[in-house]
Design an enzyme around this catalytic site. Structure first.
Site, mmCIF file in Angstrom:
data_model
loop_
_atom_site.group_PDB
_atom_site.id
_atom_site.type_symbol
_atom_site.label_atom_id
_atom_site.label_comp_id
_atom_site.label_asym_id
_atom_site.label_seq_id
_atom_site.Cartn_x
_atom_site.Cartn_y
_atom_site.Cartn_z
ATOM 1 N N GLY A 148 0.814 -1.215 0.000
ATOM 2 C CA GLY A 148 0.000 0.000 0.000
ATOM 3 C C GLY A 148 0.845 1.262 0.000
ATOM 4 N N SER A 149 1.987 1.227 0.650
ATOM 5 C CA SER A 149 2.873 2.395 0.676
ATOM 6 C C SER A 149 3.661 2.509 -0.628
ATOM 7 C CB SER A 149 3.850 2.288 1.849
ATOM 8 O OG SER A 149 3.142 2.322 3.070
ATOM 9 N N SER A 170 6.607 4.441 4.075
ATOM 10 C CA SER A 170 6.137 3.251 4.795
ATOM 11 C C SER A 170 5.143 3.711 5.847
ATOM 12 C CB SER A 170 7.303 2.518 5.468
ATOM 13 O OG SER A 170 6.798 1.532 6.346
ATOM 14 N N SER A 202 3.625 2.123 8.293
ATOM 15 C CA SER A 202 4.003 1.703 9.653
ATOM 16 C C SER A 202 5.359 2.280 10.038
ATOM 17 C CB SER A 202 4.100 0.175 9.731
ATOM 18 O OG SER A 202 5.138 -0.279 8.865
ATOM 19 N N THR A 255 8.822 -1.310 7.559
ATOM 20 C CA THR A 255 8.931 -2.347 6.517
ATOM 21 C C THR A 255 10.391 -2.584 6.136
ATOM 22 O OG1 THR A 255 6.728 -1.866 5.777
ATOM 23 C CG2 THR A 255 8.161 -2.913 4.177
ATOM 24 N N ARG A 258 -3.315 0.772 3.197
ATOM 25 C CA ARG A 258 -4.112 1.039 1.992
ATOM 26 C C ARG A 258 -5.252 2.012 2.264
ATOM 27 N NH1 ARG A 258 -5.079 -3.657 4.294
ATOM 28 N NH2 ARG A 258 -7.205 -4.462 4.591
ATOM 29 N N GLU A 261 -6.485 -7.534 -0.853
ATOM 30 C CA GLU A 261 -6.353 -7.258 0.584
ATOM 31 C C GLU A 261 -7.700 -7.019 1.265
ATOM 32 O OE1 GLU A 261 -2.933 -4.972 2.085
ATOM 33 O OE2 GLU A 261 -2.383 -4.707 -0.003
ATOM 34 N N HIS A 317 0.235 -8.159 -26.731
ATOM 35 C CA HIS A 317 1.365 -8.851 -27.353
ATOM 36 C C HIS A 317 1.620 -10.209 -26.697
ATOM 37 C CE1 HIS A 317 2.294 -5.311 -29.791
ATOM 38 N NE2 HIS A 317 1.825 -4.656 -28.738
ATOM 39 N N LYS A 353 5.451 -11.073 8.235
ATOM 40 C CA LYS A 353 6.352 -10.048 8.792
ATOM 41 C C LYS A 353 6.872 -10.493 10.157
ATOM 42 C CE LYS A 353 4.543 -5.967 6.399
ATOM 43 N NZ LYS A 353 3.850 -4.678 6.484
#
Ligand code: PA5
Length: 356
Positions: free
Chosen positions: A59-60, A101, A103, A106, A153, A239, A255, A349
């Site tokens: 999201g970031s 970020s 939070s 990350t 997000r 998400e 293509h 994480k």
């Protein structure tokens, strides 16, 4: 009464209020503009940068995708988005590096940020706190601090608008004030139209969720900024909706992917194709997309065209993004899924954090 119009049920499913966050997106943008107005940019101003690099994941990381897609046609310098642990070798002391970020914690973003610092690049931090805030203080670097308490997000307005305006205010992006005003005006209108109180028959965001239903969505963006938005739709459907989703962009998909729908009919007929269509498509793009629809429509369960309108590219981008964001929340609620938690991302994480 349609399922998405049963407001009591919706409230019970949406325990952490993601729909409310979406309904308040206009207000978030208004607040974000104030954050931009009060940002101290003196540490990044007045330099001749040779490039801009956005660092960020999920999201970031999307902030970089979106800004790059909006400003690159008018930019004199290269713009990179870095999503991973390693900073490309050509990013040096003359670049502006923008770690984003929500939070602030990350690890991929922090890894690249440290490399950028070692190379002497100028840094513009964007975070709500965490390690990024600590590092910004330690490095005495410029920071745009955004309010905490959302999912990354759901904080896209806070992350995106002040970053874009910081680039404008340092002469790195051309953004007209009238374009911002018209974009915000359009989001205000859409947020009224997409509000939960507007019944499905008149609510396009609810209709998109209903049309996707139990099919697997594939989202196509028609080049440039709408490719970034198609990618955002995919991520939001993943998400918020906890639903698989794939995306691709015109003209490249013509293509390769266009031929790929020929086999596995039993599978592909369970897919819904959503195409973001700029009302100002030029004749070549219009012909390309119309022809593609004709060629592949029988391979899908259905094809839905999403009209993208607005007075500027910014207004169109934000409106198309917002439509997908809120539709993905409705998709979750339609299936009794709480849109907010992203347990698998958190578990991953946590496993990686054990290595520290
Ligand atoms: O939406 C999410 O939760 C993720 O995509 C995160 O944005 C991603 O994991 C990166 O985290 P952060 O935004 O805190 O840097």
């Amino acid at each position: 009464m349609k399922q998405l119009d049963e407001l009591n049920k919706i409230k019970k499913i949406d325990r952490q209020g993601m729909l409310e966050t979406e309904e308040n997106f206009y207000h978030q943008l208004v607040e974000a503009k104030k954050i931009a107005d009060s940002a101290d940019l003196s540490k990044i101003a007045g330099k001749n940068y040779t490039g801009i690099a956005f660092l960020g994941m999920g999201g970031s990381g999307f902030v970089g995708d979106l800004i790059k897609s909006l400003i690159m046609d008018d930019s004199d310098i290269p713009i990179e988005t870095v999503k991973g642990y390693s900073l490309p070798g050509y990013i040096d002391k003359d670049w502006l590096v923008v770690p984003v970020s929500y939070s602030g914690n990350t690890e991929e973003t922090i890894s690249c940020l440290k490399q950028a610092k070692e190379r002497g690049a100028t840094l513009l931090f964007v975070a709500s706190g965490g390690l990024l805030e600590e590092m910004a203080e330690e490095y005495e670097a410029c920071m745009v601090k955004v309010p905490a308490g959302h999912q990354p997000r759901g904080a896209i307005g806070f992350l995106f608008l002040p970053t874009l305006l910081a680039l404008r205010d340092t002469g790195l992006a051309k953004v007209n004030s009238s374009d911002i005003d018209s974009a915000l005006g359009q989001i205000k209108e859409l947020s009224e139209k997409f509000n939960r109180g507007v019944e499905t028959d008149k609510n396009f965001a609810k209709q998109i969720a209903m049309a996707i239903g139990n099919s697997l969505p594939v989202v196509y963006g028609s080049g440039g900024y709408l490719s970034a938005i198609a990618y955002r739709w995919k991520c939001e459907i993943n998400e918020n909706g906890k639903t698989p989703c794939f995306w691709a962009e015109f003209p490249e998909l013509n293509h390769n992917e266009t031929v790929g729908w020929e086999r596995l009919a039993e599978t592909t007929r369970k897919l819904t194709l959503l195409i973001l269509r700029d009302e100002d498509e030029n004749i070549r793009m219009k012909t390309r997309i119309d022809t593609t629809v004709g060629l592949v429509k029988t391979n899908f369960s259905k094809v839905i065209e999403i009209p993208v309108k607005g007075k500027s590219k910014l207004a169109k981008a934000l409106s198309a993004m917002y439509t997908g964001d809120i539709a993905s929340v409705y998709l979750a609620l339609l299936h009794g899924v709480d849109p907010t938690p992203v347990e698998k991302i958190e578990k991953l994480k946590a496993e990686l954090a054990k290595l520290d």
